[in-house]
Design a protein around this motif. Sequence first.
Motif, PDB file in Angstrom:
ATOM      1  N   ASN A   1      28.414 -19.873 -31.671  1.00  0.00           N
ATOM      2  CA  ASN A   1      27.072 -20.503 -31.879  1.00  0.00           C
ATOM      3  C   ASN A   1      26.745 -20.956 -30.636  1.00  0.00           C
ATOM      4  OD1 ASN A   1      24.948 -21.859 -33.883  1.00  0.00           O
ATOM      5  ND2 ASN A   1      25.557 -23.522 -32.928  1.00  0.00           N
ATOM      6  N   GLU A   2      27.372 -21.329 -29.699  1.00  0.00           N
ATOM      7  CA  GLU A   2      26.941 -21.440 -28.135  1.00  0.00           C
ATOM      8  C   GLU A   2      26.499 -20.392 -27.562  1.00  0.00           C
ATOM      9  OE1 GLU A   2      28.891 -23.551 -24.003  1.00  0.00           O
ATOM     10  OE2 GLU A   2      30.000 -23.321 -25.738  1.00  0.00           O
ATOM     11  N   GLU A   3      27.234 -19.264 -27.623  1.00  0.00           N
ATOM     12  CA  GLU A   3      26.895 -17.908 -27.199  1.00  0.00           C
ATOM     13  C   GLU A   3      25.601 -17.377 -27.664  1.00  0.00           C
ATOM     14  OE1 GLU A   3      31.335 -16.150 -26.379  1.00  0.00           O
ATOM     15  OE2 GLU A   3      30.408 -15.667 -28.255  1.00  0.00           O
ATOM     16  N   TYR A   4      25.566 -17.593 -29.055  1.00  0.00           N
ATOM     17  CA  TYR A   4      24.108 -17.070 -29.789  1.00  0.00           C
ATOM     18  C   TYR A   4      22.835 -17.843 -29.252  1.00  0.00           C
ATOM     19  CZ  TYR A   4      20.869 -16.422 -33.607  1.00  0.00           C
ATOM     20  OH  TYR A   4      19.492 -16.273 -34.179  1.00  0.00           O
ATOM     21  N   TRP A   5      22.931 -19.181 -28.891  1.00  0.00           N
ATOM     22  CA  TRP A   5      21.833 -19.796 -28.654  1.00  0.00           C
ATOM     23  C   TRP A   5      21.403 -19.782 -27.454  1.00  0.00           C
ATOM     24  CZ3 TRP A   5      17.896 -20.653 -31.497  1.00  0.00           C
ATOM     25  CH2 TRP A   5      18.377 -20.784 -32.673  1.00  0.00           C
ATOM     26  N   LYS A   6      22.733 -19.330 -26.324  1.00  0.00           N
ATOM     27  CA  LYS A   6      22.593 -19.133 -24.984  1.00  0.00           C
ATOM     28  C   LYS A   6      21.479 -18.082 -24.752  1.00  0.00           C
ATOM     29  CE  LYS A   6      24.748 -18.206 -20.668  1.00  0.00           C
ATOM     30  NZ  LYS A   6      25.904 -17.984 -19.875  1.00  0.00           N
ATOM     31  N   ARG A   7      21.892 -16.823 -25.718  1.00  0.00           N
ATOM     32  CA  ARG A   7      21.075 -15.764 -25.541  1.00  0.00           C
ATOM     33  C   ARG A   7      19.431 -15.911 -26.386  1.00  0.00           C
ATOM     34  NH1 ARG A   7      20.243 -11.847 -29.621  1.00  0.00           N
ATOM     35  NH2 ARG A   7      22.259 -12.500 -30.887  1.00  0.00           N
ATOM     36  N   TRP A   8      19.489 -16.542 -27.327  1.00  0.00           N
ATOM     37  CA  TRP A   8      18.265 -16.892 -28.084  1.00  0.00           C
ATOM     38  C   TRP A   8      17.364 -17.795 -27.305  1.00  0.00           C
ATOM     39  CZ3 TRP A   8      14.660 -15.895 -31.846  1.00  0.00           C
ATOM     40  CH2 TRP A   8      14.768 -14.773 -32.492  1.00  0.00           C
ATOM     41  N   ASP A   9      17.764 -18.682 -26.743  1.00  0.00           N
ATOM     42  CA  ASP A   9      16.972 -19.616 -25.865  1.00  0.00           C
ATOM     43  C   ASP A   9      16.231 -18.775 -24.742  1.00  0.00           C
ATOM     44  OD1 ASP A   9      17.402 -22.077 -27.287  1.00  0.00           O
ATOM     45  OD2 ASP A   9      19.281 -22.560 -25.887  1.00  0.00           O
ATOM     46  N   GLN A  10      17.243 -17.896 -24.089  1.00  0.00           N
ATOM     47  CA  GLN A  10      16.443 -16.914 -23.280  1.00  0.00           C
ATOM     48  C   GLN A  10      14.981 -16.096 -23.767  1.00  0.00           C
ATOM     49  OE1 GLN A  10      19.143 -15.049 -20.300  1.00  0.00           O
ATOM     50  NE2 GLN A  10      20.590 -15.526 -21.933  1.00  0.00           N
ATOM     51  N   GLY A  11      15.497 -15.723 -25.143  1.00  0.00           N
ATOM     52  CA  GLY A  11      14.217 -15.133 -25.655  1.00  0.00           C
ATOM     53  C   GLY A  11      13.143 -15.849 -26.200  1.00  0.00           C
ATOM     54  N   LEU A  12      13.534 -17.365 -26.561  1.00  0.00           N
ATOM     55  CA  LEU A  12      12.325 -18.218 -26.716  1.00  0.00           C
ATOM     56  C   LEU A  12      11.727 -18.368 -25.316  1.00  0.00           C
ATOM     57  CD1 LEU A  12      14.114 -20.744 -29.238  1.00  0.00           C
ATOM     58  CD2 LEU A  12      12.260 -18.744 -29.918  1.00  0.00           C
ATOM     59  N   ASP A  13      12.413 -18.622 -24.344  1.00  0.00           N
ATOM     60  CA  ASP A  13      11.776 -18.933 -23.055  1.00  0.00           C
ATOM     61  C   ASP A  13      10.883 -17.802 -22.507  1.00  0.00           C
ATOM     62  OD1 ASP A  13      12.793 -21.359 -22.665  1.00  0.00           O
ATOM     63  OD2 ASP A  13      14.303 -20.873 -21.554  1.00  0.00           O
ATOM     64  N   LEU A  14      11.304 -16.634 -22.886  1.00  0.00           N
ATOM     65  CA  LEU A  14      10.554 -15.340 -22.608  1.00  0.00           C
ATOM     66  C   LEU A  14       9.203 -15.173 -23.058  1.00  0.00           C
ATOM     67  CD1 LEU A  14      10.539 -12.278 -21.402  1.00  0.00           C
ATOM     68  CD2 LEU A  14      11.485 -11.655 -23.724  1.00  0.00           C
ATOM     69  N   ILE A  15       9.187 -15.639 -24.501  1.00  0.00           N
ATOM     70  CA  ILE A  15       7.852 -15.766 -25.337  1.00  0.00           C
ATOM     71  C   ILE A  15       6.973 -17.075 -24.534  1.00  0.00           C
ATOM     72  CG2 ILE A  15       6.734 -16.290 -27.507  1.00  0.00           C
ATOM     73  CD1 ILE A  15       9.326 -15.110 -28.644  1.00  0.00           C
ATOM     74  N   ARG A  16       7.807 -18.058 -24.376  1.00  0.00           N
ATOM     75  CA  ARG A  16       6.693 -19.251 -23.663  1.00  0.00           C
ATOM     76  C   ARG A  16       6.238 -18.816 -22.530  1.00  0.00           C
ATOM     77  NH1 ARG A  16      11.479 -22.809 -25.362  1.00  0.00           N
ATOM     78  NH2 ARG A  16      10.794 -24.232 -27.075  1.00  0.00           N
ATOM     79  N   ASN A  17       6.997 -18.250 -21.729  1.00  0.00           N
ATOM     80  CA  ASN A  17       6.583 -17.767 -20.406  1.00  0.00           C
ATOM     81  C   ASN A  17       5.388 -16.460 -20.324  1.00  0.00           C
ATOM     82  OD1 ASN A  17       8.103 -19.961 -19.316  1.00  0.00           O
ATOM     83  ND2 ASN A  17       9.835 -18.598 -18.927  1.00  0.00           N
ATOM     84  N   ASP A  18       5.098 -16.059 -21.360  1.00  0.00           N
ATOM     85  CA  ASP A  18       4.143 -14.968 -21.419  1.00  0.00           C
ATOM     86  C   ASP A  18       2.811 -15.526 -21.114  1.00  0.00           C
ATOM     87  OD1 ASP A  18       2.364 -13.011 -22.036  1.00  0.00           O
ATOM     88  OD2 ASP A  18       3.658 -12.513 -23.682  1.00  0.00           O
ATOM     89  N   LYS A  19       2.173 -14.882 -19.551  1.00  0.00           N
ATOM     90  CA  LYS A  19       0.879 -15.490 -19.416  1.00  0.00           C
ATOM     91  C   LYS A  19      -0.182 -14.861 -20.055  1.00  0.00           C
ATOM     92  CE  LYS A  19       3.093 -17.229 -15.852  1.00  0.00           C
ATOM     93  NZ  LYS A  19       3.183 -18.491 -15.658  1.00  0.00           N
TER      94      LYS A  19
END
Length: 221
Positions: free
Chosen positions: A145-163
């Motif tokens: 679960n920790e490994e999964y969310w470490k990856r997915w949090d990067q995915g959510l941040d990728l979307i959040r940071n879309d200009k």
Amino acid sequence: MNVITFNLYVVRHGQTYFNIYNRLQGWSNSPLTDKGIAGAEKTADKLANTHFAAAYCSDTTRAMHTAKIILDGNKADSVKEPTISNYLREEFYGYYEGNDMDQTWYVAGAPHGLPTFKDIVTKYSIGKAKDFLKEADPFHQAESNEEYWKRWDQGLDLIRNDKNIHDGDNVLLISHGNAVLSLVERFGEGKYDVTERPANGSLTKMEVSDNQVKITDYNVQ
């Protein structure tokens, strides 16, 4: 800095052959079936007049194919191509990739007295199911679960940071069954039944800001 809030339309990919065969397909893949293509087209029709400022999907062919169908059918001057990221993949099932789903969750849960995925989730959580599967994997390569969310949090941040995304915009995300369940478990405040998988082509809606995620609809078909 102004905090923006946008609407994330999370669509589970269309039906695949592994879905029919009840097999786990995390990082592995199988093509969309004819039913899966038709289902994606039906979802495209429902979203045809929704303007998407951005679109995202994982780098699996089933997600990319579904994204193409939905964006090709859009009539609201939306973005034409999705941003593709491996951060947004389904859970990695390690040694059990491609295995029968029910048999695999039995192997993971039975040592704990919980022979089905539903049993594990009902007593504990989807996160605990991930940890049990990693424990059962002889190579221990399935994601915890920790490994999964470490990856997915990067995915959510990728979307959040879309200009290209501004306050109030709509964003499309083509996702996966367990990934949708995991999002709903984490952000759904216990309001939704996460023991049942979302349907292929179904829509789950989220309100996303810099510091908060809220589920507003789940498994709409």
